[in-house]
Write a protein that holds these residues in place. Sequence first.
Motif, mmCIF file in Angstrom:
data_model
loop_
_atom_site.group_PDB
_atom_site.id
_atom_site.type_symbol
_atom_site.label_atom_id
_atom_site.label_comp_id
_atom_site.label_asym_id
_atom_site.label_seq_id
_atom_site.Cartn_x
_atom_site.Cartn_y
_atom_site.Cartn_z
ATOM 1 N N ARG A 354 0.829 -1.208 0.000
ATOM 2 C CA ARG A 354 0.000 0.000 0.000
ATOM 3 C C ARG A 354 0.863 1.258 0.000
ATOM 4 N NH1 ARG A 354 -3.209 1.828 5.330
ATOM 5 N NH2 ARG A 354 -1.081 2.507 5.802
ATOM 6 N N ASP A 355 1.909 1.258 0.844
ATOM 7 C CA ASP A 355 2.649 2.497 1.065
ATOM 8 C C ASP A 355 3.765 2.727 0.053
ATOM 9 O OD1 ASP A 355 0.942 2.923 3.165
ATOM 10 O OD2 ASP A 355 2.299 2.073 4.656
ATOM 11 N N SER A 356 4.408 1.640 -0.413
ATOM 12 C CA SER A 356 5.512 1.881 -1.350
ATOM 13 C C SER A 356 5.069 1.748 -2.799
ATOM 14 C CB SER A 356 6.692 0.953 -1.055
ATOM 15 O OG SER A 356 6.313 -0.388 -1.242
ATOM 16 N N LEU A 357 4.148 0.824 -3.064
ATOM 17 C CA LEU A 357 3.702 0.648 -4.455
ATOM 18 C C LEU A 357 2.414 1.407 -4.744
ATOM 19 C CD1 LEU A 357 4.332 -3.193 -4.756
ATOM 20 C CD2 LEU A 357 5.615 -1.400 -5.925
ATOM 21 N N LYS A 358 1.824 1.965 -3.681
ATOM 22 C CA LYS A 358 0.514 2.638 -3.803
ATOM 23 C C LYS A 358 -0.536 1.686 -4.356
ATOM 24 C CE LYS A 358 2.552 6.303 -2.371
ATOM 25 N NZ LYS A 358 2.637 6.309 -0.906
ATOM 26 N N THR A 359 -0.420 0.430 -3.938
ATOM 27 C CA THR A 359 -1.364 -0.584 -4.418
ATOM 28 C C THR A 359 -2.780 -0.232 -3.993
ATOM 29 O OG1 THR A 359 0.321 -2.292 -4.310
ATOM 30 C CG2 THR A 359 -1.968 -3.038 -4.288
ATOM 31 N N GLN A 360 -3.686 -0.411 -4.948
ATOM 32 C CA GLN A 360 -5.103 -0.277 -4.637
ATOM 33 C C GLN A 360 -5.639 -1.686 -4.367
ATOM 34 O OE1 GLN A 360 -7.480 0.743 -8.018
ATOM 35 N NE2 GLN A 360 -9.380 0.727 -6.826
ATOM 36 N N PHE A 361 -6.290 -1.865 -3.214
ATOM 37 C CA PHE A 361 -6.813 -3.183 -2.861
ATOM 38 C C PHE A 361 -8.293 -3.239 -3.223
ATOM 39 C CE2 PHE A 361 -2.970 -2.738 -0.427
ATOM 40 C CZ PHE A 361 -2.385 -3.972 -0.606
ATOM 41 N N VAL A 362 -8.620 -4.182 -4.086
ATOM 42 C CA VAL A 362 -9.967 -4.205 -4.658
ATOM 43 C C VAL A 362 -10.872 -5.255 -4.039
ATOM 44 C CG1 VAL A 362 -9.326 -3.173 -6.854
ATOM 45 C CG2 VAL A 362 -9.085 -5.654 -6.552
ATOM 46 N N PHE A 363 -10.312 -6.155 -3.229
ATOM 47 C CA PHE A 363 -11.139 -7.169 -2.579
ATOM 48 C C PHE A 363 -10.293 -7.863 -1.526
ATOM 49 C CE2 PHE A 363 -13.536 -11.288 -2.441
ATOM 50 C CZ PHE A 363 -14.810 -10.774 -2.256
ATOM 51 N N GLY A 364 -10.907 -8.182 -0.379
ATOM 52 C CA GLY A 364 -10.223 -8.955 0.655
ATOM 53 C C GLY A 364 -11.145 -10.039 1.168
ATOM 54 N N VAL A 365 -10.638 -11.272 1.241
ATOM 55 C CA VAL A 365 -11.479 -12.374 1.720
ATOM 56 C C VAL A 365 -10.662 -13.272 2.641
ATOM 57 C CG1 VAL A 365 -11.055 -13.674 -0.429
ATOM 58 C CG2 VAL A 365 -12.976 -14.312 1.036
ATOM 59 N N ASP A 366 -11.296 -13.707 3.725
ATOM 60 C CA ASP A 366 -10.665 -14.573 4.715
ATOM 61 C C ASP A 366 -11.549 -15.809 4.857
ATOM 62 O OD1 ASP A 366 -9.392 -15.741 6.836
ATOM 63 O OD2 ASP A 366 -9.717 -14.090 8.243
ATOM 64 N N PHE A 367 -10.991 -16.984 4.568
ATOM 65 C CA PHE A 367 -11.778 -18.229 4.558
ATOM 66 C C PHE A 367 -11.771 -18.897 5.933
ATOM 67 C CE2 PHE A 367 -10.854 -17.572 0.121
ATOM 68 C CZ PHE A 367 -11.994 -18.014 -0.520
ATOM 69 N N HIS A 368 -12.959 -19.288 6.379
ATOM 70 C CA HIS A 368 -13.133 -19.947 7.679
ATOM 71 C C HIS A 368 -14.160 -21.070 7.570
ATOM 72 C CE1 HIS A 368 -11.161 -16.965 10.470
ATOM 73 N NE2 HIS A 368 -11.219 -16.248 9.358
ATOM 74 N N THR A 369 -14.397 -21.706 8.726
ATOM 75 C CA THR A 369 -15.439 -22.740 8.842
ATOM 76 C C THR A 369 -16.286 -22.424 10.054
ATOM 77 O OG1 THR A 369 -14.088 -24.505 7.901
ATOM 78 C CG2 THR A 369 -15.852 -25.187 9.382
ATOM 79 N N THR A 370 -17.594 -22.591 9.908
ATOM 80 C CA THR A 370 -18.448 -22.544 11.093
ATOM 81 C C THR A 370 -19.553 -23.573 10.936
ATOM 82 O OG1 THR A 370 -19.539 -21.067 12.650
ATOM 83 C CG2 THR A 370 -19.958 -20.666 10.332
ATOM 84 N N GLN A 371 -20.575 -23.512 11.823
ATOM 85 C CA GLN A 371 -21.564 -24.593 11.788
ATOM 86 C C GLN A 371 -22.335 -24.648 10.476
ATOM 87 O OE1 GLN A 371 -21.226 -22.786 14.718
ATOM 88 N NE2 GLN A 371 -20.314 -24.470 15.857
ATOM 89 N N HIS A 372 -22.576 -23.510 9.871
ATOM 90 C CA HIS A 372 -23.251 -23.524 8.571
ATOM 91 C C HIS A 372 -22.662 -22.426 7.701
ATOM 92 C CE1 HIS A 372 -26.618 -20.424 9.720
ATOM 93 N NE2 HIS A 372 -25.420 -20.014 10.038
ATOM 94 N N ASP A 373 -22.944 -22.480 6.421
ATOM 95 C CA ASP A 373 -22.351 -21.514 5.492
ATOM 96 C C ASP A 373 -22.861 -20.107 5.796
ATOM 97 O OD1 ASP A 373 -22.157 -24.106 4.515
ATOM 98 O OD2 ASP A 373 -22.115 -23.454 2.442
ATOM 99 N N VAL A 374 -21.950 -19.157 5.895
ATOM 100 C CA VAL A 374 -22.373 -17.773 6.134
ATOM 101 C C VAL A 374 -21.251 -16.826 5.671
ATOM 102 C CG1 VAL A 374 -21.526 -17.817 8.544
ATOM 103 C CG2 VAL A 374 -23.270 -16.161 7.897
ATOM 104 N N PHE A 375 -21.661 -15.678 5.173
ATOM 105 C CA PHE A 375 -20.696 -14.655 4.761
ATOM 106 C C PHE A 375 -20.829 -13.468 5.710
ATOM 107 C CE2 PHE A 375 -21.673 -17.178 1.070
ATOM 108 C CZ PHE A 375 -20.442 -17.377 0.466
#
Length: 486
Positions: A354-375
């Motif tokens: 972000r700071d040196s390349l001035k990257t623009q972040f267009v999406f972030g996702v973190d994968f997990h597990t729980t009792q049922h599917d949920v976002f």
Amino acid sequence: MRCSPLSILVLAATSLILSACAGTRQTTSSTEETKAEGKTISAETSAKARGIMREAGLRLSSDSTKAYSYDPPGSLNTSDKPIQYQKKQTFAFDRANVFFSNEFDGARLNDVKMIDDSTFVAVLSPENAPINYSAWYAFKAWTKAPSKTIRFTLTYTEARHRYVPKLSRKPSADWRSWQYIDSAAYKVHFDSAGRETTSATLRLTLNRDTLWVSGHELFTSSDFEAWSAGLAKLPFVKKSVLGKSSLGKSLIRLDITEAGPDAPCVVIVSRQHPPEHTGTLALLPFVETLAGDTPLAQEFRKKFRVFVAPCVNPDGVDNGHWRHNAHGVDLNRDWNNFNQPEPRHVRDALLKMRDSLKTQFVFGVDFHTTQHDVFYTVSNPPMNTARDSAEYATNPAFKQFDDKAALRSKFVETWLERTQKLFPTYQVTISDSPRTPNGATSGRWFDRELLAPSVTYEAGDETSRELIQQIGVGSAKVLMEMLLKK
Ligand SMILES: [Zn+2]
């Protein structure tokens, strides 16, 4: 996609305990699932697991969401806490001619007691407590006799029974090498009030071929290494090391792109929580689709880059932890304080971009597990809260609203809507909550610091593995199409 205000309120009343973050309100997309003719995808492919759960007396996932609390007291204190390592050993019962072992990566079996020569009780304990109810177990068992059937009861010191057992005689990184225990060989026990699960009894047929028994299929740090090394054979995939875990394991980083270093970036992380294997089962096809050889993926990679940290907690995964890292901390509550090295390494790499390349972040996702599917999503202003309302004026979280934040929320919402359209018989469930100034999960940090549309992607414990794979592929395609404005 979102329900009417009335149905949000109704759902919120039954889903408060599920929430990973305080103040969550759950919304559920409306689908044609109940009206669909014949079997739905989810009903059809989850039928076996659900049948086993029902016959064992375990609640179906939609009910079981009420039974678990995610954040025990103190989870936001992420300074180091002592943990207790299980002793790696083989439990040999020579008189009964039965043997159990936890001597492999991912194992958890703290103790075994013999009641009689065909009845055994296991004790499962977490790495430390308090801890949420993610009671992991994994062990192997055998006999030197031609065949012997035993009763094996799983008991827990800090939790309830949760995972339907999976068995394998020849485990591999492929989930197809495992199968569900037969429903007739599995019984869950409840507390005296009949509400909470306490323990479970398994009938296991042992022979000289080792039988592996696990809460989920096993996929440990060496499997992540092998999978990443395989991907890195592609000319546009680079594998490197983000830094070292608390116990000195390498934290894998993958960069996928055919564009320049300053191209807009998709961020993907996973496995902060050790037992959450179905999150990995979604991550693998998701990343493979972005790295695929379709015209869509090729066009995507010429304009965008992908940053992947596929296994943020290798120490916890390999030591069979229920939730925490080797310092006894829930890593997905450390994205505000950054006391732990694992999230810190991910943060530092992303802030450098972000700071040196001035990257623009267009999406972030973190994968997990729980009792049922949920976002899990974040949005401002919260649904059904008018900007001129008293609540809006007094709640500091709502002041973080701005038009750009609303656009980020809208992007995630559209991504889920379009994913829902791809899978009309699957129900996309959203648990949405307002932005807070110091949210301690990765998803909130992606939103707050990277200004990326952000989502925590939770695959269910017992959701059909084929379905998890299909949604991983489909949701990655939708993401590429949206970023390419198709
Ligand atoms: Zn998790």
